[in-house]
Structure formats: C-alpha cells, structure tokens
Design a protein around this motif. Sequence first.
Motif, PDB file in Angstrom:
ATOM      1  N   MET A 169      -0.938  -5.643  13.889  1.00 41.90           N
ATOM      2  CA  MET A 169      -2.078  -5.078  13.259  1.00 41.90           C
ATOM      3  C   MET A 169      -2.867  -6.167  12.555  1.00 41.90           C
ATOM      4  O   MET A 169      -2.343  -7.211  12.187  1.00 41.90           O
ATOM      5  CB  MET A 169      -1.579  -4.069  12.252  1.00 41.90           C
ATOM      6  CG  MET A 169      -2.415  -2.863  12.305  1.00 41.90           C
ATOM      7  SD  MET A 169      -2.206  -1.703  11.101  1.00 41.90           S
ATOM      8  CE  MET A 169      -2.120  -0.322  12.117  1.00 41.90           C
ATOM      9  N   ASN A 170      -4.072  -5.895  12.332  1.00 35.46           N
ATOM     10  CA  ASN A 170      -4.967  -6.874  11.725  1.00 35.46           C
ATOM     11  C   ASN A 170      -4.809  -6.821  10.205  1.00 35.46           C
ATOM     12  O   ASN A 170      -5.006  -5.800   9.573  1.00 35.46           O
ATOM     13  CB  ASN A 170      -6.400  -6.525  12.150  1.00 35.46           C
ATOM     14  CG  ASN A 170      -7.359  -7.621  11.801  1.00 35.46           C
ATOM     15  OD1 ASN A 170      -7.010  -8.554  11.095  1.00 35.46           O
ATOM     16  ND2 ASN A 170      -8.565  -7.489  12.297  1.00 35.46           N
ATOM     17  N   GLU A 171      -4.452  -7.959   9.588  1.00 35.75           N
ATOM     18  CA  GLU A 171      -4.231  -8.050   8.147  1.00 35.75           C
ATOM     19  C   GLU A 171      -5.505  -7.818   7.363  1.00 35.75           C
ATOM     20  O   GLU A 171      -5.464  -7.293   6.256  1.00 35.75           O
ATOM     21  CB  GLU A 171      -3.660  -9.427   7.795  1.00 35.75           C
ATOM     22  CG  GLU A 171      -2.230  -9.614   8.240  1.00 35.75           C
ATOM     23  CD  GLU A 171      -1.284  -8.703   7.497  1.00 35.75           C
ATOM     24  OE1 GLU A 171      -1.468  -8.442   6.297  1.00 35.75           O
ATOM     25  OE2 GLU A 171      -0.342  -8.203   8.126  1.00 35.75           O
ATOM     26  N   SER A 172      -6.630  -8.157   7.901  1.00 33.72           N
ATOM     27  CA  SER A 172      -7.876  -7.975   7.167  1.00 33.72           C
ATOM     28  C   SER A 172      -8.216  -6.488   7.020  1.00 33.72           C
ATOM     29  O   SER A 172      -8.795  -6.073   6.028  1.00 33.72           O
ATOM     30  CB  SER A 172      -9.013  -8.720   7.848  1.00 33.72           C
ATOM     31  OG  SER A 172      -9.237  -8.171   9.110  1.00 33.72           O
ATOM     32  N   LEU A 173      -7.835  -5.695   7.994  1.00 35.47           N
ATOM     33  CA  LEU A 173      -8.092  -4.258   7.887  1.00 35.47           C
ATOM     34  C   LEU A 173      -7.177  -3.621   6.848  1.00 35.47           C
ATOM     35  O   LEU A 173      -7.576  -2.731   6.101  1.00 35.47           O
ATOM     36  CB  LEU A 173      -7.896  -3.593   9.241  1.00 35.47           C
ATOM     37  CG  LEU A 173      -8.914  -3.956  10.328  1.00 35.47           C
ATOM     38  CD1 LEU A 173      -8.540  -3.280  11.639  1.00 35.47           C
ATOM     39  CD2 LEU A 173     -10.297  -3.527   9.898  1.00 35.47           C
ATOM     40  N   LEU A 174      -5.926  -4.088   6.765  1.00 41.68           N
ATOM     41  CA  LEU A 174      -5.002  -3.550   5.775  1.00 41.68           C
ATOM     42  C   LEU A 174      -5.426  -3.917   4.360  1.00 41.68           C
ATOM     43  O   LEU A 174      -5.229  -3.146   3.428  1.00 41.68           O
ATOM     44  CB  LEU A 174      -3.584  -4.065   6.023  1.00 41.68           C
ATOM     45  CG  LEU A 174      -2.864  -3.456   7.229  1.00 41.68           C
ATOM     46  CD1 LEU A 174      -1.508  -4.101   7.422  1.00 41.68           C
ATOM     47  CD2 LEU A 174      -2.694  -1.974   7.048  1.00 41.68           C
ATOM     48  N   ALA A 175      -6.009  -5.050   4.189  1.00 41.72           N
ATOM     49  CA  ALA A 175      -6.441  -5.480   2.868  1.00 41.72           C
ATOM     50  C   ALA A 175      -7.618  -4.650   2.376  1.00 41.72           C
ATOM     51  O   ALA A 175      -7.862  -4.569   1.173  1.00 41.72           O
ATOM     52  CB  ALA A 175      -6.817  -6.959   2.903  1.00 41.72           C
ATOM     53  N   GLN A 176      -8.342  -4.043   3.273  1.00 41.85           N
ATOM     54  CA  GLN A 176      -9.506  -3.246   2.874  1.00 41.85           C
ATOM     55  C   GLN A 176      -9.120  -1.834   2.387  1.00 41.85           C
ATOM     56  O   GLN A 176      -9.935  -1.141   1.797  1.00 41.85           O
ATOM     57  CB  GLN A 176     -10.462  -3.117   4.063  1.00 41.85           C
ATOM     58  CG  GLN A 176     -11.098  -4.407   4.456  1.00 41.85           C
ATOM     59  CD  GLN A 176     -11.971  -4.230   5.697  1.00 41.85           C
ATOM     60  OE1 GLN A 176     -12.189  -3.124   6.166  1.00 41.85           O
ATOM     61  NE2 GLN A 176     -12.473  -5.337   6.217  1.00 41.85           N
ATOM     62  N   LEU A 177      -7.884  -1.414   2.624  1.00 42.90           N
ATOM     63  CA  LEU A 177      -7.445  -0.080   2.208  1.00 42.90           C
ATOM     64  C   LEU A 177      -7.316  -0.015   0.680  1.00 42.90           C
ATOM     65  O   LEU A 177      -6.990  -0.987   0.018  1.00 42.90           O
ATOM     66  CB  LEU A 177      -6.095   0.273   2.828  1.00 42.90           C
ATOM     67  CG  LEU A 177      -6.092   0.507   4.337  1.00 42.90           C
ATOM     68  CD1 LEU A 177      -4.658   0.731   4.808  1.00 42.90           C
ATOM     69  CD2 LEU A 177      -6.940   1.706   4.698  1.00 42.90           C
ATOM     70  N   ALA A 178      -7.531   1.174   0.131  1.00 40.21           N
ATOM     71  CA  ALA A 178      -7.370   1.382  -1.314  1.00 40.21           C
ATOM     72  C   ALA A 178      -5.885   1.375  -1.652  1.00 40.21           C
ATOM     73  O   ALA A 178      -5.050   1.694  -0.811  1.00 40.21           O
ATOM     74  CB  ALA A 178      -7.991   2.710  -1.717  1.00 40.21           C
ATOM     75  N   PRO A 179      -5.549   1.032  -2.885  1.00 38.20           N
ATOM     76  CA  PRO A 179      -4.123   1.016  -3.251  1.00 38.20           C
ATOM     77  C   PRO A 179      -3.539   2.432  -3.234  1.00 38.20           C
ATOM     78  O   PRO A 179      -4.233   3.419  -3.459  1.00 38.20           O
ATOM     79  CB  PRO A 179      -4.112   0.431  -4.652  1.00 38.20           C
ATOM     80  CG  PRO A 179      -5.503   0.483  -5.146  1.00 38.20           C
ATOM     81  CD  PRO A 179      -6.404   0.599  -3.970  1.00 38.20           C
ATOM     82  N   ALA A 180      -2.247   2.553  -2.963  1.00 31.04           N
ATOM     83  CA  ALA A 180      -1.570   3.854  -2.902  1.00 31.04           C
ATOM     84  C   ALA A 180      -1.488   4.456  -4.304  1.00 31.04           C
ATOM     85  O   ALA A 180      -1.317   3.749  -5.294  1.00 31.04           O
ATOM     86  CB  ALA A 180      -0.168   3.665  -2.332  1.00 31.04           C
ATOM     87  N   HIS A 181      -1.672   5.788  -4.377  1.00 27.67           N
ATOM     88  CA  HIS A 181      -1.579   6.472  -5.676  1.00 27.67           C
ATOM     89  C   HIS A 181      -0.965   7.855  -5.455  1.00 27.67           C
ATOM     90  O   HIS A 181      -1.022   8.413  -4.362  1.00 27.67           O
ATOM     91  CB  HIS A 181      -2.955   6.587  -6.340  1.00 27.67           C
ATOM     92  CG  HIS A 181      -3.933   7.389  -5.545  1.00 27.67           C
ATOM     93  ND1 HIS A 181      -4.605   6.873  -4.453  1.00 27.67           N
ATOM     94  CD2 HIS A 181      -4.334   8.675  -5.654  1.00 27.67           C
ATOM     95  CE1 HIS A 181      -5.392   7.802  -3.935  1.00 27.67           C
ATOM     96  NE2 HIS A 181      -5.243   8.915  -4.649  1.00 27.67           N
ATOM     97  N   ALA A 182      -0.412   8.415  -6.515  1.00 26.37           N
ATOM     98  CA  ALA A 182       0.238   9.727  -6.446  1.00 26.37           C
ATOM     99  C   ALA A 182      -0.829  10.814  -6.460  1.00 26.37           C
ATOM    100  O   ALA A 182      -1.909  10.642  -7.020  1.00 26.37           O
ATOM    101  CB  ALA A 182       1.174   9.910  -7.632  1.00 26.37           C
ATOM    102  N   PRO A 183      -0.521  11.960  -5.869  1.00 28.98           N
ATOM    103  CA  PRO A 183      -1.475  13.065  -5.916  1.00 28.98           C
ATOM    104  C   PRO A 183      -1.581  13.586  -7.355  1.00 28.98           C
ATOM    105  O   PRO A 183      -0.691  13.377  -8.166  1.00 28.98           O
ATOM    106  CB  PRO A 183      -0.863  14.109  -4.990  1.00 28.98           C
ATOM    107  CG  PRO A 183       0.571  13.779  -4.891  1.00 28.98           C
ATOM    108  CD  PRO A 183       0.672  12.302  -5.102  1.00 28.98           C
ATOM    109  N   PRO A 184      -2.650  14.293  -7.693  1.00 30.81           N
ATOM    110  CA  PRO A 184      -2.787  14.822  -9.059  1.00 30.81           C
ATOM    111  C   PRO A 184      -1.705  15.875  -9.322  1.00 30.81           C
ATOM    112  O   PRO A 184      -1.245  16.550  -8.406  1.00 30.81           O
ATOM    113  CB  PRO A 184      -4.182  15.439  -9.075  1.00 30.81           C
ATOM    114  CG  PRO A 184      -4.509  15.694  -7.650  1.00 30.81           C
ATOM    115  CD  PRO A 184      -3.784  14.652  -6.858  1.00 30.81           C
ATOM    116  N   PRO A 185      -1.285  16.023 -10.569  1.00 26.72           N
ATOM    117  CA  PRO A 185      -0.253  17.013 -10.875  1.00 26.72           C
ATOM    118  C   PRO A 185      -0.773  18.434 -10.604  1.00 26.72           C
ATOM    119  O   PRO A 185      -1.968  18.697 -10.719  1.00 26.72           O
ATOM    120  CB  PRO A 185       0.037  16.807 -12.362  1.00 26.72           C
ATOM    121  CG  PRO A 185      -1.152  16.080 -12.891  1.00 26.72           C
ATOM    122  CD  PRO A 185      -1.736  15.306 -11.750  1.00 26.72           C
ATOM    123  N   ALA A 186       0.163  19.294 -10.252  1.00 27.98           N
ATOM    124  CA  ALA A 186      -0.202  20.678  -9.954  1.00 27.98           C
ATOM    125  C   ALA A 186      -0.660  21.374 -11.233  1.00 27.98           C
ATOM    126  O   ALA A 186      -0.068  21.216 -12.292  1.00 27.98           O
ATOM    127  CB  ALA A 186       0.984  21.412  -9.366  1.00 27.98           C
TER     128      ALA A 186
END
Length: 152
Positions: A1-18
Amino acid sequence: MNESLLAQLAPAHAPPPAGWWPPAPGWWLLLVVVLGLLTALLAWWRHPSRRLRRAALAELRALDGAGLDDAALARQLESLTRRYAVARFGRDRVARLSGAAWLDFVVAHGGAAWKDEAGRQLLCAAYGGQAEGDRAAWFGGARGFVRKGRPA
C-alpha cells in the motif's frame, strides 16, 4: 500500500458515548410493567369492599377506646356489625335476621367469639337487658366478622 495515502488518514478515535435517551426497548417494557402493577395495586387498595372493611375496623377501634357502659357498647357493636353485614351481604340476605339466626349468621361468617353465651349476652344488653358481658369476646366477634365476613 502507498504510505502517503495512509498518512493522509485522520487519527483513530473512539465513537461518542451512548446517550441516556432514548432508552432501550427493555426499559420501556419495564416502565409499562411497573405502571401496570402500580395501577393494579391502587385499584386493589381502593376497592369498595376493602374501604368498607377499613372503615368498620376504624369504627371498632374508636368504640374500643370510647369507655362506654355495657349496654351502650352492645348497641353500638350490634349496630356496626349489622350495618357492615347489610353493606357487604345485601339487605335481602341480612335485614330479616334477628336473634339466634343473626348470631348464627355472624358466627358462620367469621364472628366465632359470639358463638355461645357472649353473643346472647350482647343481644340481651343491646336490646334493653341488663346483662353483663365479656367485652373482649364482643370485640373479638365483631373484629372477626368484619375481617373474615365475605359473601359466598
């Protein structure tokens, strides 16, 4: 996979609490069951026969502390039990009863303390006689009749 495309993704975050609203279907079902039980309990508590019984027992407690002489107490107890019987069993069934037939009716419907001499003494004192009576048996018979007396 292309590393430059992965770098453009937003950082992972948890879903909002229920949130607490709207509740799950189980909570709605529980609410309906609790409201139904409360409604049934209120209907049971306010049923006319229970209200009648509570009122008669309250009147018996008031008579117990009234300090009446035997004749006045006998008249009041006989009147109370007769009014309760007419309201609970109906005028056609109770109004014609007197003397031994009335005592047999009361005894058959829970007033066992009036079975022998106590019941006869109560009627004698209530209707003009000067009989001394067992006040505890008089109250016991009246309480038993009010608590246990139910139409068949």
